[in-house]
Design a protein around this motif. Structure first.
Motif, short mmCIF file in Angstrom:
data_model
loop_
_atom_site.label_atom_id
_atom_site.label_comp_id
_atom_site.label_asym_id
_atom_site.label_seq_id
_atom_site.Cartn_x
_atom_site.Cartn_y
_atom_site.Cartn_z
N TYR A 106 0.84 -1.20 0.00
CA TYR A 106 0.00 0.00 0.00
C TYR A 106 0.87 1.25 0.00
CZ TYR A 106 -3.91 -3.03 1.53
OH TYR A 106 -4.87 -3.99 1.61
N GLY A 107 0.46 2.23 -0.79
CA GLY A 107 1.12 3.52 -0.82
C GLY A 107 0.11 4.65 -0.72
N ILE A 108 0.59 5.84 -0.45
CA ILE A 108 -0.24 7.05 -0.42
C ILE A 108 -0.21 7.65 -1.82
CG2 ILE A 108 -0.49 9.37 0.55
CD1 ILE A 108 1.03 8.21 3.06
N ALA A 109 -1.37 7.82 -2.42
CA ALA A 109 -1.46 8.36 -3.78
C ALA A 109 -1.54 9.88 -3.75
CB ALA A 109 -2.67 7.78 -4.51
N ILE A 110 -0.75 10.50 -4.61
CA ILE A 110 -0.70 11.96 -4.72
C ILE A 110 -0.74 12.31 -6.20
CG2 ILE A 110 0.83 13.97 -4.38
CD1 ILE A 110 1.80 12.47 -1.79
N ASP A 111 -1.44 13.41 -6.52
CA ASP A 111 -1.63 13.77 -7.91
C ASP A 111 -0.29 14.09 -8.57
OD1 ASP A 111 -3.10 14.14 -10.19
OD2 ASP A 111 -3.79 16.17 -9.68
N LYS A 112 -0.19 13.77 -9.84
CA LYS A 112 1.04 14.04 -10.58
C LYS A 112 1.29 15.55 -10.62
CE LYS A 112 1.49 9.90 -13.37
NZ LYS A 112 2.77 9.54 -12.74
N GLY A 113 2.55 15.91 -10.55
CA GLY A 113 2.91 17.32 -10.55
C GLY A 113 3.12 17.91 -9.17
N GLN A 114 2.67 17.19 -8.13
CA GLN A 114 2.80 17.68 -6.75
C GLN A 114 4.11 17.15 -6.13
OE1 GLN A 114 0.87 19.92 -5.62
NE2 GLN A 114 -0.93 19.81 -6.95
N THR A 115 5.21 17.45 -6.80
CA THR A 115 6.50 16.88 -6.42
C THR A 115 6.94 17.26 -5.01
OG1 THR A 115 7.12 17.04 -8.76
CG2 THR A 115 8.89 16.59 -7.19
N ALA A 116 6.80 18.54 -4.67
CA ALA A 116 7.22 19.00 -3.34
C ALA A 116 6.39 18.34 -2.24
CB ALA A 116 7.10 20.52 -3.26
N PHE A 117 5.10 18.20 -2.48
CA PHE A 117 4.20 17.57 -1.51
C PHE A 117 4.55 16.10 -1.33
CE2 PHE A 117 -0.18 15.80 -0.53
CZ PHE A 117 -0.20 16.25 0.77
N LEU A 118 4.80 15.40 -2.43
CA LEU A 118 5.19 13.99 -2.37
C LEU A 118 6.48 13.81 -1.59
CD1 LEU A 118 4.87 11.02 -3.28
CD2 LEU A 118 6.07 11.63 -5.38
N LYS A 119 7.44 14.67 -1.86
CA LYS A 119 8.72 14.59 -1.16
C LYS A 119 8.54 14.80 0.34
CE LYS A 119 13.37 16.62 -1.09
NZ LYS A 119 14.26 17.65 -1.68
N ALA A 120 7.69 15.76 0.71
CA ALA A 120 7.45 16.05 2.13
C ALA A 120 6.75 14.88 2.83
CB ALA A 120 6.61 17.32 2.26
#
Length: 271
Positions: free
Chosen positions: A226-240
């Motif tokens: 299982y992973g947390i899904a984040i919209d494409k383009g939200q690179t800074a949010f994904l990194k955080a």
């Protein structure tokens, strides 16, 4: 003529409102989530309301509870501080990606398996729960591993599921009894129609939590993390989000949340 002008005016007004609404939706969908959360410390999470141990609505408190919920709360605090708000929106397997891409939610934490197909639509965080197919048996059973299933044993699965396909691959000699749903399969296990029931360990853990005479054995014989899904383009949010997960592993927060929901178990725990 007056009627025509009036009709055209109404049409023009309606068109304008539609265009403004569309612009607003587009604006929300394209919003930089990390930049917004730094100004307003809140993350909107898409979660399940009907999945035991992961995301289940408590009818007495009207609050959704579970492992996914607590992990989301801790990530929010780790990223934005103790006063930050974790807001929860109900999603289903069907609605979760559309809601994410439309900007209605910031992230999905809802027993969502990381797959190559889904990666075409969304980005995933690091694994936060190591899901996979396992076996549920009565405590004291001679079955301790999928390899123990042979021509003399019957394993229970849900009709038409990938679990039934997988068990045929991993225990080709075993007899397989397919039932309509999980409830029927577990009832069949209780009545002795089979020696083991098989599906995702997340579902089996929920059953074991309600029925202490049953336990998971043998670990996972498929991998469906299982992973947390984040919209494409939200690179800074994904990194955080990934940084927050890493810190939670280091400071013991992850282990604390895991033990709260899965005491005395390591099935699904990310090391």
């Amino acid at each position: 003529m007056k009627f025509l002008k009036s009709s055209l005016s109404v049409f023009a007004l309606g068109l304008l409102l539609f265009m403004l609404s569309a612009c607003k939706i587009n604006s929300v969908a394209n919003e930089d989530v990390m930049a917004r959360t730094e100004k307003t410390p809140e993350i909107v999470w898409g979660v399940k309301y009907d999945t035991r141990l992961f995301g289940m609505m408590n009818v007495e408190t009207s609050q959704v509870e579970g492992f996914d919920i607590d992990i989301a709360k801790e990530i929010t605090k780790e990223m934005l501080g103790d006063e930050a708000k974790a807001t929860f929106v109900e999603v289903t397997s069907k609605t979760r990606i559309p809601l994410l891409r439309n900007g209605n939610i910031d992230a999905i934490i809802a027993t969502m398996t990381i797959t190559d197909e889904r990666k075409k639509q969304v980005d995933f965080s690091d694994v936060y729960f190591d899901a996979g197919q396992s076996l549920l048996v009565k405590k004291g059973s001679e079955i301790t591993n999928v390899k123990d299933l042979n021509s003399e044993t019957t394993v229970l699965a849900v009709k038409g599921s990938t679990s039934a396909i997988n068990i045929r691959e991993h225990a080709p000699d075993a007899k397989i009894l397919e039932l309509e749903n999980y409830a029927e399969a577990f009832t069949a296990l209780q009545s002795g129609q089979g020696v083991a029931m098989t599906t995702d360990n997340a579902i089996l853990l929920g059953m074991a939590s309600e029925n202490p005479n049953y336990t998971l054995v043998g670990g996972n014989f498929t991998q469906e993390p299982y992973g947390i899904a984040i919209d494409k383009g939200q690179t800074a949010f994904l990194k955080a989000v990934n940084q927050a997960l890493e810190e939670m592993h280091k400071n013991g927060t992850y282990d604390k949340v895991y033990q709260k929901w899965f005491p005395n178990s390591t099935d699904g725990k990310v090391q």
